[in-house]
Write a protein that holds these residues in place. Structure first.
Motif, PDB file in Angstrom:
ATOM      1  N   GLY A  16      57.712  87.847  15.428  1.00  0.00           N
ATOM      2  CA  GLY A  16      58.635  88.882  15.875  1.00  0.00           C
ATOM      3  C   GLY A  16      59.699  88.321  16.794  1.00  0.00           C
ATOM      4  N   ARG A  17      60.872  88.950  16.755  1.00  0.00           N
ATOM      5  CA  ARG A  17      61.950  88.538  17.659  1.00  0.00           C
ATOM      6  C   ARG A  17      61.598  88.963  19.081  1.00  0.00           C
ATOM      7  NH1 ARG A  17      66.723  91.180  19.268  1.00  0.00           N
ATOM      8  NH2 ARG A  17      66.425  92.813  17.722  1.00  0.00           N
ATOM      9  N   LEU A  18      61.728  88.046  20.017  1.00  0.00           N
ATOM     10  CA  LEU A  18      61.405  88.339  21.412  1.00  0.00           C
ATOM     11  C   LEU A  18      62.530  89.124  22.081  1.00  0.00           C
ATOM     12  CD1 LEU A  18      59.878  84.888  22.485  1.00  0.00           C
ATOM     13  CD2 LEU A  18      58.710  86.894  21.533  1.00  0.00           C
ATOM     14  N   ARG A  22      61.883  97.576  20.365  1.00  0.00           N
ATOM     15  CA  ARG A  22      61.704  98.111  19.021  1.00  0.00           C
ATOM     16  C   ARG A  22      60.896  97.154  18.148  1.00  0.00           C
ATOM     17  NH1 ARG A  22      67.019  99.763  16.199  1.00  0.00           N
ATOM     18  NH2 ARG A  22      67.506  97.584  16.643  1.00  0.00           N
ATOM     19  N   VAL A  23      61.116  95.856  18.328  1.00  0.00           N
ATOM     20  CA  VAL A  23      60.344  94.871  17.572  1.00  0.00           C
ATOM     21  C   VAL A  23      58.872  94.950  17.952  1.00  0.00           C
ATOM     22  CG1 VAL A  23      59.917  92.400  17.270  1.00  0.00           C
ATOM     23  CG2 VAL A  23      62.246  93.295  17.118  1.00  0.00           C
ATOM     24  N   VAL A  24      58.579  95.074  19.254  1.00  0.00           N
ATOM     25  CA  VAL A  24      57.199  95.167  19.723  1.00  0.00           C
ATOM     26  C   VAL A  24      56.522  96.399  19.134  1.00  0.00           C
ATOM     27  CG1 VAL A  24      55.724  95.493  21.748  1.00  0.00           C
ATOM     28  CG2 VAL A  24      57.629  93.866  21.839  1.00  0.00           C
ATOM     29  N   GLU A  25      57.226  97.531  19.126  1.00  0.00           N
ATOM     30  CA  GLU A  25      56.668  98.760  18.564  1.00  0.00           C
ATOM     31  C   GLU A  25      56.344  98.580  17.083  1.00  0.00           C
ATOM     32  OE1 GLU A  25      59.726 101.542  19.385  1.00  0.00           O
ATOM     33  OE2 GLU A  25      59.097 101.910  21.462  1.00  0.00           O
ATOM     34  N   THR A  26      57.245  97.935  16.361  1.00  0.00           N
ATOM     35  CA  THR A  26      57.028  97.727  14.926  1.00  0.00           C
ATOM     36  C   THR A  26      55.895  96.748  14.683  1.00  0.00           C
ATOM     37  OG1 THR A  26      59.371  98.161  14.480  1.00  0.00           O
ATOM     38  CG2 THR A  26      58.141  97.021  12.769  1.00  0.00           C
ATOM     39  N   LEU A  27      55.786  95.705  15.500  1.00  0.00           N
ATOM     40  CA  LEU A  27      54.685  94.751  15.361  1.00  0.00           C
ATOM     41  C   LEU A  27      53.337  95.432  15.583  1.00  0.00           C
ATOM     42  CD1 LEU A  27      56.169  91.642  17.208  1.00  0.00           C
ATOM     43  CD2 LEU A  27      55.441  91.686  14.821  1.00  0.00           C
ATOM     44  N   LYS A  28      53.256  96.278  16.580  1.00  0.00           N
ATOM     45  CA  LYS A  28      51.997  96.986  16.844  1.00  0.00           C
ATOM     46  C   LYS A  28      51.642  97.899  15.684  1.00  0.00           C
ATOM     47  CE  LYS A  28      52.294  96.919  21.908  1.00  0.00           C
ATOM     48  NZ  LYS A  28      52.444  97.743  23.142  1.00  0.00           N
ATOM     49  N   THR A  49      52.897  86.604  23.118  1.00  0.00           N
ATOM     50  CA  THR A  49      53.124  86.810  24.559  1.00  0.00           C
ATOM     51  C   THR A  49      53.640  88.212  24.869  1.00  0.00           C
ATOM     52  OG1 THR A  49      55.396  85.924  24.428  1.00  0.00           O
ATOM     53  CG2 THR A  49      53.616  84.361  24.899  1.00  0.00           C
ATOM     54  N   VAL A  50      54.175  88.911  23.870  1.00  0.00           N
ATOM     55  CA  VAL A  50      54.668  90.284  24.106  1.00  0.00           C
ATOM     56  C   VAL A  50      53.705  91.316  23.539  1.00  0.00           C
ATOM     57  CG1 VAL A  50      57.066  89.548  24.137  1.00  0.00           C
ATOM     58  CG2 VAL A  50      56.057  90.295  21.976  1.00  0.00           C
ATOM     59  N   LEU A  51      52.570  90.853  22.997  1.00  0.00           N
ATOM     60  CA  LEU A  51      51.551  91.762  22.455  1.00  0.00           C
ATOM     61  C   LEU A  51      50.262  91.564  23.252  1.00  0.00           C
ATOM     62  CD1 LEU A  51      52.144  91.250  18.621  1.00  0.00           C
ATOM     63  CD2 LEU A  51      52.859  93.207  20.006  1.00  0.00           C
ATOM     64  N   ASP A  53      46.706  91.828  24.878  1.00  0.00           N
ATOM     65  CA  ASP A  53      45.393  92.307  24.410  1.00  0.00           C
ATOM     66  C   ASP A  53      45.413  92.688  22.931  1.00  0.00           C
ATOM     67  OD1 ASP A  53      44.383  92.086  27.060  1.00  0.00           O
ATOM     68  OD2 ASP A  53      45.245  94.042  27.546  1.00  0.00           O
ATOM     69  N   HIS A  54      46.079  91.867  22.126  1.00  0.00           N
ATOM     70  CA  HIS A  54      46.186  92.202  20.702  1.00  0.00           C
ATOM     71  C   HIS A  54      44.900  91.924  19.937  1.00  0.00           C
ATOM     72  CE1 HIS A  54      46.512  87.911  19.768  1.00  0.00           C
ATOM     73  NE2 HIS A  54      47.379  87.812  20.755  1.00  0.00           N
ATOM     74  N   GLY A  55      44.074  90.977  20.429  1.00  0.00           N
ATOM     75  CA  GLY A  55      42.777  90.746  19.820  1.00  0.00           C
ATOM     76  C   GLY A  55      42.784  89.988  18.508  1.00  0.00           C
ATOM     77  N   HIS A  56      43.847  89.246  18.218  1.00  0.00           N
ATOM     78  CA  HIS A  56      43.943  88.509  16.968  1.00  0.00           C
ATOM     79  C   HIS A  56      44.086  87.010  17.242  1.00  0.00           C
ATOM     80  CE1 HIS A  56      45.185  92.611  15.807  1.00  0.00           C
ATOM     81  NE2 HIS A  56      44.636  92.323  14.644  1.00  0.00           N
ATOM     82  N   ALA A  57      43.862  86.231  16.213  1.00  0.00           N
ATOM     83  CA  ALA A  57      44.043  84.783  16.318  1.00  0.00           C
ATOM     84  C   ALA A  57      45.524  84.473  16.520  1.00  0.00           C
ATOM     85  CB  ALA A  57      43.527  84.105  15.059  1.00  0.00           C
TER      86      ALA A  57
END
Length: 298
Positions: A16-18, A22-28, A49-51, A53-57
């Protein structure tokens, strides 16, 4: 362009673009969709780094290409350009979700995210290859700078307001000497980017061709030319230049030249694999993004 009816995607990488909410919302949203659909998600380390506690590798961008069956890029065309340069070595297919401006390459609208990504993951997609350019700057026999580009390699004066003197050779044949602000060397992908603003032609992505677009040449007879993509382009920086021209790849400065240096540009051996939802139409994209008129009566 080929349509496929089956899918083998299991490991999905996300980039995702840092700096964009809006990018963060779409990534989630995309992560939730992929998780609920049973896919294994790996997130690029910088994107992670912008997500919180995402819980992924997590993995580096280049490592992502080695681990994943598909990488989805959320952002604008610039985000996809950066991903393409890293992922072309692994041959990993790339799918773009547009959170930028024009979106010539990132063609999935966020409003249709789940539906369109779901179709692609189910095997309903079109696949195309785009070639990139390799650029090397020589000082004598030594390579002092290199870069690669999906859109274009540009020779320009940098911050200086001075013309550049250079000689152009194609496949060893002298073409011309020129005084100008530089030259844009563009792929078909880049023909709708910087080269277009410089007066270059729009080229269909399937063409195996490169266009050279002079930037404000000091002559009225200088025009863009289109050459075979297999050609070797050599630009000899004039010995009398009073400035040090810059070489940029996809908008990022990769090297600063000195008088008598030689810039060599060739087609890159590896290619990027782009995926599009079914029904993708290059001419429809041009009409939409460039504001061309529809058919009479529509």
């Amino acid at each position: 362009m080929t349509a496929f009816n089956n899918s083998a995607f299991k490991n999905i990488g996300l980039i995702g673009r840092l700096g964009s909410v809006r990018v963060v919302e779409t990534l989630k949203r995309l992560t939730r969709f992929l998780d609920s659909s049973g896919y294994h998600v790996i997130i690029e380390d910088r994107t992670a780094t912008v997500l919180l506690d995402h819980g992924h590798a997590e993995a580096s961008r280049r490592r992502l290409g080695e681990l994943c069956d598909l990488v989805i890029v959320v952002g604008g065309d610039g985000s996809l350009l950066g991903a393409a340069r890293s992922l072309c070595h692994s041959g990993t297919p790339v799918l773009g979700v547009n959170r930028g401006r024009l979106g010539f390459l990132t063609d999935i609208c966020p409003d249709e995210l789940e539906a369109r990504v779901g179709e692609v993951l189910a095997g309903q997609y079109e696949k195309e290859e785009r070639f990139l350019l390799d650029a090397e700057l020589y000082r004598g026999d030594e390579v002092v700078g290199r870069g690669d580009a999906l859109n274009e390699v540009v020779l320009h004066p940098g911050k200086a307001v001075r013309m550049i003197e250079f000689e152009l050779f194609i496949d060893g044949h002298f073409v011309y000497s020129q005084r100008s602000d530089g030259v844009i060397i563009a792929t078909p992908t880049g023909s709708t980017a910087y080269a277009l603003s410089g007066g270059g032609p729009i080229m269909h992505p399937r063409l195996e061709a490169i266009t050279l677009v002079p930037m404000f040449p000091h002559t009225l007879s200088s025009r863009p030319i289109v050459i075979d993509a297999a050609s070797e382009i050599r630009i000899h920086i004039g010995e009398t230049n009073q400035t040090y021209p810059h070489i940029s790849c996809d908008g990022q400065t990769r090297a600063v030249s000195k008088p008598d240096d030689v810039l060599v540009v060739k087609r890159k051996p590896q290619r990027i694999q782009l995926l599009h939802p079914l029904g993708h139409n290059f001419y429809e994209v041009l009409r939409s993004k460039l504001g061309w008129s529809n058919r009479l009566g529509d």
